[in-house]
Design a protein around this motif. Structure first.
Motif, PDB file in Angstrom:
ATOM      1  N   GLU A 148       0.823  -1.212   0.000  1.00  0.00           N
ATOM      2  CA  GLU A 148       0.000   0.000   0.000  1.00  0.00           C
ATOM      3  C   GLU A 148       0.857   1.262   0.000  1.00  0.00           C
ATOM      4  N   ARG A 149       1.935   1.264   0.763  1.00  0.00           N
ATOM      5  CA  ARG A 149       2.827   2.432   0.787  1.00  0.00           C
ATOM      6  C   ARG A 149       3.474   2.652  -0.573  1.00  0.00           C
ATOM      7  N   ALA A 150       3.931   1.577  -1.202  1.00  0.00           N
ATOM      8  CA  ALA A 150       4.560   1.702  -2.521  1.00  0.00           C
ATOM      9  C   ALA A 150       3.550   2.185  -3.562  1.00  0.00           C
ATOM     10  N   PHE A 151       2.306   1.743  -3.423  1.00  0.00           N
ATOM     11  CA  PHE A 151       1.271   2.100  -4.395  1.00  0.00           C
ATOM     12  C   PHE A 151       0.969   3.593  -4.385  1.00  0.00           C
ATOM     13  N   VAL A 152       1.013   4.199  -3.211  1.00  0.00           N
ATOM     14  CA  VAL A 152       0.705   5.632  -3.109  1.00  0.00           C
ATOM     15  C   VAL A 152       1.956   6.493  -2.924  1.00  0.00           C
ATOM     16  N   ALA A 153       3.127   5.908  -3.103  1.00  0.00           N
ATOM     17  CA  ALA A 153       4.384   6.643  -2.930  1.00  0.00           C
ATOM     18  C   ALA A 153       4.469   7.924  -3.756  1.00  0.00           C
ATOM     19  N   PRO A 154       3.929   7.936  -4.985  1.00  0.00           N
ATOM     20  CA  PRO A 154       4.038   9.175  -5.778  1.00  0.00           C
ATOM     21  C   PRO A 154       3.399  10.407  -5.139  1.00  0.00           C
ATOM     22  N   THR A 155       2.573  10.230  -4.121  1.00  0.00           N
ATOM     23  CA  THR A 155       1.982  11.406  -3.466  1.00  0.00           C
ATOM     24  C   THR A 155       3.036  12.208  -2.720  1.00  0.00           C
ATOM     25  N   GLY A 156       4.135  11.527  -2.323  1.00  0.00           N
ATOM     26  CA  GLY A 156       5.187  12.192  -1.573  1.00  0.00           C
ATOM     27  C   GLY A 156       4.866  12.399  -0.115  1.00  0.00           C
ATOM     28  N   PHE A 157       3.807  11.764   0.373  1.00  0.00           N
ATOM     29  CA  PHE A 157       3.392  11.956   1.758  1.00  0.00           C
ATOM     30  C   PHE A 157       3.957  10.923   2.733  1.00  0.00           C
ATOM     31  N   ASP A 158       4.702   9.938   2.239  1.00  0.00           N
ATOM     32  CA  ASP A 158       5.204   8.888   3.125  1.00  0.00           C
ATOM     33  C   ASP A 158       6.187   9.487   4.127  1.00  0.00           C
ATOM     34  N   VAL A 159       6.023   9.127   5.386  1.00  0.00           N
ATOM     35  CA  VAL A 159       6.855   9.667   6.458  1.00  0.00           C
ATOM     36  C   VAL A 159       8.279   9.107   6.403  1.00  0.00           C
ATOM     37  N   PHE A 160       8.423   7.874   5.893  1.00  0.00           N
ATOM     38  CA  PHE A 160       9.724   7.237   5.802  1.00  0.00           C
ATOM     39  C   PHE A 160      10.009   6.806   4.360  1.00  0.00           C
ATOM     40  N   PRO A 161      10.139   7.761   3.446  1.00  0.00           N
ATOM     41  CA  PRO A 161      10.300   7.413   2.028  1.00  0.00           C
ATOM     42  C   PRO A 161      11.552   6.596   1.743  1.00  0.00           C
ATOM     43  N   GLU A 162      12.563   6.729   2.581  1.00  0.00           N
ATOM     44  CA  GLU A 162      13.795   5.969   2.366  1.00  0.00           C
ATOM     45  C   GLU A 162      13.589   4.463   2.549  1.00  0.00           C
ATOM     46  N   SER A 163      12.510   4.086   3.221  1.00  0.00           N
ATOM     47  CA  SER A 163      12.241   2.661   3.440  1.00  0.00           C
ATOM     48  C   SER A 163      11.286   2.065   2.406  1.00  0.00           C
ATOM     49  N   LEU A 164      10.824   2.887   1.465  1.00  0.00           N
ATOM     50  CA  LEU A 164       9.909   2.389   0.432  1.00  0.00           C
ATOM     51  C   LEU A 164      10.640   1.464  -0.535  1.00  0.00           C
ATOM     52  N   LEU A 165       9.957   0.409  -0.926  1.00  0.00           N
ATOM     53  CA  LEU A 165      10.471  -0.488  -1.951  1.00  0.00           C
ATOM     54  C   LEU A 165       9.796  -0.149  -3.278  1.00  0.00           C
ATOM     55  N   PRO A 166      10.448  -0.495  -4.393  1.00  0.00           N
ATOM     56  CA  PRO A 166       9.799  -0.249  -5.690  1.00  0.00           C
ATOM     57  C   PRO A 166       8.493  -1.039  -5.789  1.00  0.00           C
ATOM     58  N   LEU A 167       7.512  -0.449  -6.432  1.00  0.00           N
ATOM     59  CA  LEU A 167       6.199  -1.074  -6.548  1.00  0.00           C
ATOM     60  C   LEU A 167       6.292  -2.469  -7.161  1.00  0.00           C
ATOM     61  N   GLU A 168       7.075  -2.613  -8.232  1.00  0.00           N
ATOM     62  CA  GLU A 168       7.201  -3.923  -8.881  1.00  0.00           C
ATOM     63  C   GLU A 168       7.719  -4.975  -7.907  1.00  0.00           C
ATOM     64  N   LYS A 169       8.615  -4.579  -7.015  1.00  0.00           N
ATOM     65  CA  LYS A 169       9.198  -5.518  -6.045  1.00  0.00           C
ATOM     66  C   LYS A 169       8.154  -5.978  -5.026  1.00  0.00           C
TER      67      LYS A 169
END
Length: 185
Positions: A148-169
């Motif tokens: 869910e975090r990866a899916f909405v990552a383009p919003t730029g609202f994630d508090v810990f963006p450095e921990s996001l994985l690529p959506l495909e992964k």
């Protein structure tokens, strides 16, 4: 010629930003803000569109796997109907003609079953079973949250963006299948 969904979304975003928003009375800050929200939401949908079906398919497989894991803990607590629904749902992603709505309906039904099972297991008197079920649900929710975090990552609202994985992964399910998506920009 049928215009692509991407082209239609880009046209709506452009219209919102270049024609509609400038026509709004500058003193109406709420309307201006809502115009930005609409344009941003359309852009997010444009970025997500290639992944929506894949996301729902992975959700179906993950929810069915959760039901299977709960069945392994205590088969007597999971009805044959729920087990059959999970087994049937697992076949959906392999069907090329399976619609997004069908996947979404299957996900909703599996979520309802999982909610009921979770409540039943929480009421179980055996602390070992409750502990095992809690661990299974936590692992499932960790994976779900990553998706869910990866899916909405383009919003730029994630508090810990450095921990996001690529959506495909995050949309790969190890040992079950892997879908390769090509992004068309």
């Amino acid at each position: 010629m049928q215009p692509s969904i991407d082209l239609r979304l880009r046209a709506m975003i452009k219209a919102m930003k270049e024609s509609i928003a400038p026509a709004i009375d500058p003193s109406n800050q709420t309307a201006l803000e809502q115009a930005k929200v609409v344009a941003g939401s359309l852009d997010l949908i444009r970025q997500q569109i290639d992944y929506v079906h894949w996301f729902e398919a992975v959700d179906v497989l993950a929810h069915a796997a959760l039901i299977e894991a709960l069945t392994e803990v205590d088969a007597n607590s999971v009805s044959a109907t729920i087990q059959a629904d999970a087994a049937d749902a697992k076949t959906l992603p392999a069907r090329w003609q399976c619609s997004l709505a069908t996947l979404r309906d299957a996900n909703n039904a599996l979520r309802e079953s999982i909610a009921g099972l979770t409540a039943d297991f929480a009421a179980c008197e055996d602390p070992d079973i409750r502990s095992r079920v809690a661990g299974i649900i936590i692992r499932h929710e960790e994976d779900q949250l990553r998706r869910e975090r990866a899916f909405v990552a383009p919003t730029g609202f994630d508090v810990f963006p450095e921990s996001l994985l690529p959506l495909e992964k995050v949309l790969e399910i190890p040992g079950q299948f892997s879908i390769k998506a090509e992004r068309h920009s």
